[in-house]
Design an enzyme around this catalytic site. Structure first.
Site, PDB file in Angstrom:
ATOM      1  CG  HIS A 182      -3.575 -13.363 -29.700  1.00  0.00           C
ATOM      2  ND1 HIS A 182      -3.243 -12.743 -30.210  1.00  0.00           N
ATOM      3  CD2 HIS A 182      -3.777 -14.780 -30.510  1.00  0.00           C
ATOM      4  CE1 HIS A 182      -3.335 -12.460 -31.425  1.00  0.00           C
ATOM      5  NE2 HIS A 182      -3.312 -13.733 -32.010  1.00  0.00           N
ATOM      6  CG  HIS A 185       3.138 -11.161 -27.531  1.00  0.00           C
ATOM      7  ND1 HIS A 185       2.739  -9.859 -26.809  1.00  0.00           N
ATOM      8  CD2 HIS A 185       1.449 -11.685 -28.167  1.00  0.00           C
ATOM      9  CE1 HIS A 185       1.391  -9.608 -27.308  1.00  0.00           C
ATOM     10  NE2 HIS A 185       0.989  -9.987 -28.018  1.00  0.00           N
ATOM     11  CG  ASP A 212       3.965  -8.768 -24.129  1.00  0.00           C
ATOM     12  OD1 ASP A 212       4.696  -7.283 -23.158  1.00  0.00           O
ATOM     13  OD2 ASP A 212       4.687  -8.848 -25.168  1.00  0.00           O
TER      14      ASP A 212
END
Length: 314
Positions: free
Chosen positions: A181, A222, A226
């Protein structure tokens, strides 16, 4: 009023048709790059699906972000996805604004060639990273006790290749470092930062990217690492690849309907200008006069240009 609307509609239609002609010409030259970028999106999804088969759920790792940010919970996990969808759709529509608006700075095809190049490089690094070490997923469906945390062995290769879209993408596990994302978000924001024209939108875009980072961690989709790794990796990837790619032609000068010169055209024009200069002519068409050389002096229209007021031997 009706006449005005009809006139403006006619102008808009002509603008769209002219832009379509330009973009189709660019698409004919660059379709291979766009196709390769789109194919790699499928490869990236296939890799994320593959790592789910080897994911092993376990205790959630200690994380600073989890300690500092309150957990949103399952019922509010949609908030981060909603913001990401808004960013994605907004950027997608912006890349097609040359078809509608009179003032324009970009070519849609060329912008998407750059965007896909940034995405492919970042996603390639991501695939290497999450296959190197598999962390226990922090998301709710990836934790111990969830039926979705592990995938049974596939019955056929066909089942793997289909990647169970879109459910397999939404409920994936194991593809953690680094956040996909954030790859898309940062690539879109960095692209608009360079080619966008509204300062307020640029500032808003960076603010949304920061909010998106916090929401991803708060949703427990996450780990904080990350997101942090995505921030500096994507910025570095875009920085170095952008230097290697040819710069986009600027359309703000008013020549919005002119196609950018290809490398072949530029080389041909450069060779022609150099040839004229070697023959004693400048690049200016008004100065294309026949010139001859006598004893190191240049004659123009029958007159001698003297360096010292007289010819040698006079």
């Amino acid at each position: 009023m009706t006449f005005y609307i009809g006139r403006e509609s006619s102008k808009l239609w002509k603008r769209i048709c002219a832009e379509i002609t330009i973009e189709l010409s660019l698409l004919a030259e660059n379709w291979k790059y766009l196709l390769a970028g789109l194919v790699f999106q499928y490869i990236h999804g296939l890799a994320a699906r593959g790592v789910h088969y080897i994911h092993r759920p376990g205790p959630t790792l200690q994380d600073v972000g989890f300690i500092l940010l309150p957990e949103l919970g399952k019922d509010k996990a949609y908030i981060s996805e909603t913001l990401f969808t808004f960013i994605f759709v907004s950027f997608f529509l912006w890349t097609f604004h040359p078809f509608i608006f009179k003032s324009k700075k970009i070519f849609t095809v060329l912008v998407w060639c750059r965007v896909l190049a940034f995405l492919v490089a970042s996603q390639f690094l991501r695939i290497i990273t999450f296959y190197s070490t598999q962390l226990p997923g922090p998301n709710y469906h990836c934790r111990e006790g969830s039926k979705l945390a592990r995938l049974p062995p596939p019955n056929s290769m066909f089942e793997v290749l289909l990647i169970n879209f879109p459910r397999g993408v939404i409920y994936g596990c194991g593809d953690l470092i680094f956040s996909s994302h954030m790859i898309f978000t940062l690539v879109f924001v960095l692209t608009y930062q360079k080619y966008g024209t509204r300062r307020c939108i640029k500032q808003l875009a960076w603010l949304l990217a920061i909010i998106q980072s916090f929401l991803i961690v708060a949703s427990r989709k996450h780990y904080t690492v990350d997101v942090v790794v995505a921030w500096y990796t994507v910025n570095l990837v875009v920085f170095f690849i952008d230097k290697k790619l040819p710069e986009l032609p600027d359309r703000t000068g008013g020549a919005s309907l002119l196609l950018p010169l290809t490398t072949k055209d530029k080389d041909g024009r450069t060779k022609e200008e150099n040839h004229k200069l070697l023959n004693g002519n400048s690049g200016d068409p008004a100065d294309w006069r026949q010139r001859t050389q006598v004893n190191g002096k240049i004659l123009e229209d029958g007159n001698t240009v003297h360096a010292d007021g007289a010819m040698n031997g006079a």
